[in-house]
Design an enzyme around this catalytic site. Structure first.
Site, PDB file in Angstrom:
ATOM      1  N   ASP A 106       0.941  -1.003   0.063  1.00 42.09           N
ATOM      2  CA  ASP A 106      -0.099  -0.067   0.526  1.00 42.09           C
ATOM      3  C   ASP A 106       1.013   1.360  -0.112  1.00 42.09           C
ATOM      4  OD1 ASP A 106      -1.618   2.389   0.425  1.00 42.09           O
ATOM      5  OD2 ASP A 106      -2.456   0.932   2.343  1.00 42.09           O
ATOM      6  N   ASP A 125      -2.442   6.076  -5.156  1.00 45.42           N
ATOM      7  CA  ASP A 125      -2.231   5.206  -3.907  1.00 45.42           C
ATOM      8  C   ASP A 125      -3.167   3.341  -4.557  1.00 45.42           C
ATOM      9  OD1 ASP A 125      -3.323   3.688  -1.502  1.00 45.42           O
ATOM     10  OD2 ASP A 125      -4.807   4.693  -1.075  1.00 45.42           O
TER      11      ASP A 125
END
Length: 519
Positions: A114, A301
């Site tokens: 992430d 992201d």
């Protein structure tokens, strides 16, 4: 006879040990990663299908992330992140994940890689009060000979709730390399059911140390410090082919030339913490959406499936692609009661940013906006309760929408018809804006301007297909996320965008690069 119970226990223990060894060998053989001797670590990613009922929009809220050294004792070295606002993520719709191992001997876990967070965390064997922990692998500290307990408690907030636990330290195996003495969070409580149905155990954050809870050094930072990679970069390729066995690949220390075409376009990181960059105008076909014409912030992201951005733009996009939306009484009230006044004021040349103040829906005190209590006509007030706090926001959006249409030289009647339709197609706050799958080929391209270059997304790339039992459901890949200045307007470039563009995260030069993805 007295030795019989001891023999029985030993046999049971031997069988358990044999089973554990076999299981460990099977798991180790199934790991989808490779490493090479030239300073590259390649991790194959797995992909799961989206579940319609797990899709929820992320949100922005005031920062309240906490990490304490003990009850009533706060260490000055564990201060809050500098940002006043934090991006609260929701991993329910995350599709891509890979594998790491922690401890000696290694205990394997599936994690989301992430770029929108910075901590590594996995469930702890001490997580006994949260149901979700029983459905995932748990780290057993007592089984690792290299484990060091730090013990500082912490809490990490997400869009759907929070997790809590404490810091530990151990070796982390990634590919064939071992990152020594990596701090991570052992989760002892998950205060929500968000991870119950997920196919991953934890999160491996690839953001900067600036936003790490407890200021823990991210694993990627330690990989660089310990010389595991030859270059201070990592690259990400997501496979959007639903029939493919390999979901994607993350390469630490370099690039895989098979997964992109042409050169990368690089743009500098504008603010450390997240991988935050600047984007320019967003176009629907050849038409400007206007708001980001002079620049907007964007967070790259990999832990979010969708593209999230300002309601002002997402409403225009979803209208253009035929996505269903939410009808807003407040929005339509401003159009019917103040539309002509807004029109006349715009035509007269008054600065657009003060129009809503001038007509009495907003007021600014010392540069910050507050909402005036505005009385709508009795007929509307009697029929329904109007959220007066929203009138100012919708007034500003309507002023902006009319401006965009005026630049396209549209007639007044068509402009008001368009604005009224936008009030009926506001993005679903839960992130589910449905589309007709049969209309995809006729939808326009949506393009982002990055480093003065256009990065288009085709309908096939921005429409999210969700496979249900008996049908395929199509959703808009755009969801609303409103961040006030100075942090906003803000975009989140999630997997919808990253699936179209191979992405390089250049830690050494603080920049991000994009090139067309190849399969």
């Amino acid at each position: 006879m007295s030795n019989q119970p001891t023999v029985t226990v030993l046999r049971v223990w031997f069988r358990f040990l044999l089973f554990a060894v076999c299981l460990g060998a099977w798991l180790g053989g199934s790991w989808a990663f490779t490493a090479s001797s030239n300073g590259l670590v390649k991790i194959g990613l797995k992909k799961r299908r989206l579940d319609l009922y797990s899709i929820n929009a992320a949100k922005i809220t005031r920062a309240d992330t906490s990490y304490d050294t003990g009850i009533g004792d706060t260490d000055a070295s564990f201060e809050r992140p500098k940002a006043d606002l934090v991006y609260l993520k929701n991993y329910l719709d995350t599709q891509y994940y890979g594998e790491v191992a922690i401890g000696s001997p290694p205990q394997s876990f599936t994690v989301v890689f992430d770029t929108g967070s910075s901590n590594l965390w996995v469930p702890s064997s001490k997580c006994v009060l949260s149901i979700t922990c029983y459905f995932h692998s748990k780290f057993r500290a007592r089984m690792s000979r290299t484990y060091t307990k730090i013990g500082i408690p912490c809490k990490i907030h997400y869009g759907s709730g929070s997790i809590s636990g404490f810091f530990g330290q151990d070796h982390v195996k990634l590919g064939d390399g071992t990152i020594r003495d990596q701090e991570f969070v052992e989760v002892t409580r998950q205060g929500f059911l968000a991870f119950l149905g997920t196919q991953f155990d934890g999160i491996l954050g690839l953001g900067f140390q600036d936003i790490a809870v407890g200021q823990a050094a991210p694993l990627w930072f330690n990989m660089v410090q310990q010389g595991h990679v030859s270059q201070k970069i990592f690259s990400l390729w997501l496979n959007r082919d639903p029939t493919a066995g390999l979901g994607g690949e993350i390469v630490f220390g370099g690039l895989d030339w098979r997964h992109f075409r042409g050169d990368h376009t690089y743009v500098p990181v504008t603010e450390r913490g997240y991988w935050q960059i600047a984007v320019g105008d967003i176009f629907i076909a050849n038409n400007s959406t206007g708001l980001c014409e002079h620049g907007c912030a964007a967070i790259v992201d990999s832990g979010t499936s969708f593209l999230a951005g300002p309601t002002t733009i997402v409403t225009q996009i979803n209208h253009a692609i035929g996505a269903q939306g939410i009808v807003s009484l407040e929005c339509k009230t401003v159009v019917s009661n103040y539309g002509n006044l807004i029109w006349e004021t715009l035509i007269s040349g008054l600065r657009p940013e003060i129009i809503c103040v001038d007509i009495g829906l907003c007021v600014y005190n010392n540069g910050s906006r507050t909402v005036l209590e505005t009385l709508v006509d009795d007929q509307v007030a009697n029929k329904s309760t109007v959220d007066e706090s929203a009138l100012c926001t919708f007034c500003e959006m309507i002023v902006f929408w009319i401006q965009v249409q005026l630049k396209q030289q549209k007639a007044k009647e068509k402009i008001f018809k368009y604005v009224d339709e936008l009030c009926e197609r506001l993005p679903d706050p839960m992130g589910k804006s449905f589309l007709d799958c049969n209309d995809i080929t006729g939808m326009p391209h949506v393009s982002f301007t990055i480093a003065n270059k256009s990065f288009p997304l085709s309908p096939e790339q921005y429409v999210v297909r969700v496979e249900q039992k008996y049908a395929t459901i199509c959703l808009s890949g755009f969801t609303a996320l409103d961040v006030p200045p100075p942090q906003g307007p803000l975009w989140i470039l999630g997997d919808v965008f990253l699936g179209a563009y191979h992405t390089v995260f250049d830690f050494g030069n603080l920049r991000v690069g994009f090139a067309k993805a190849a399969w």
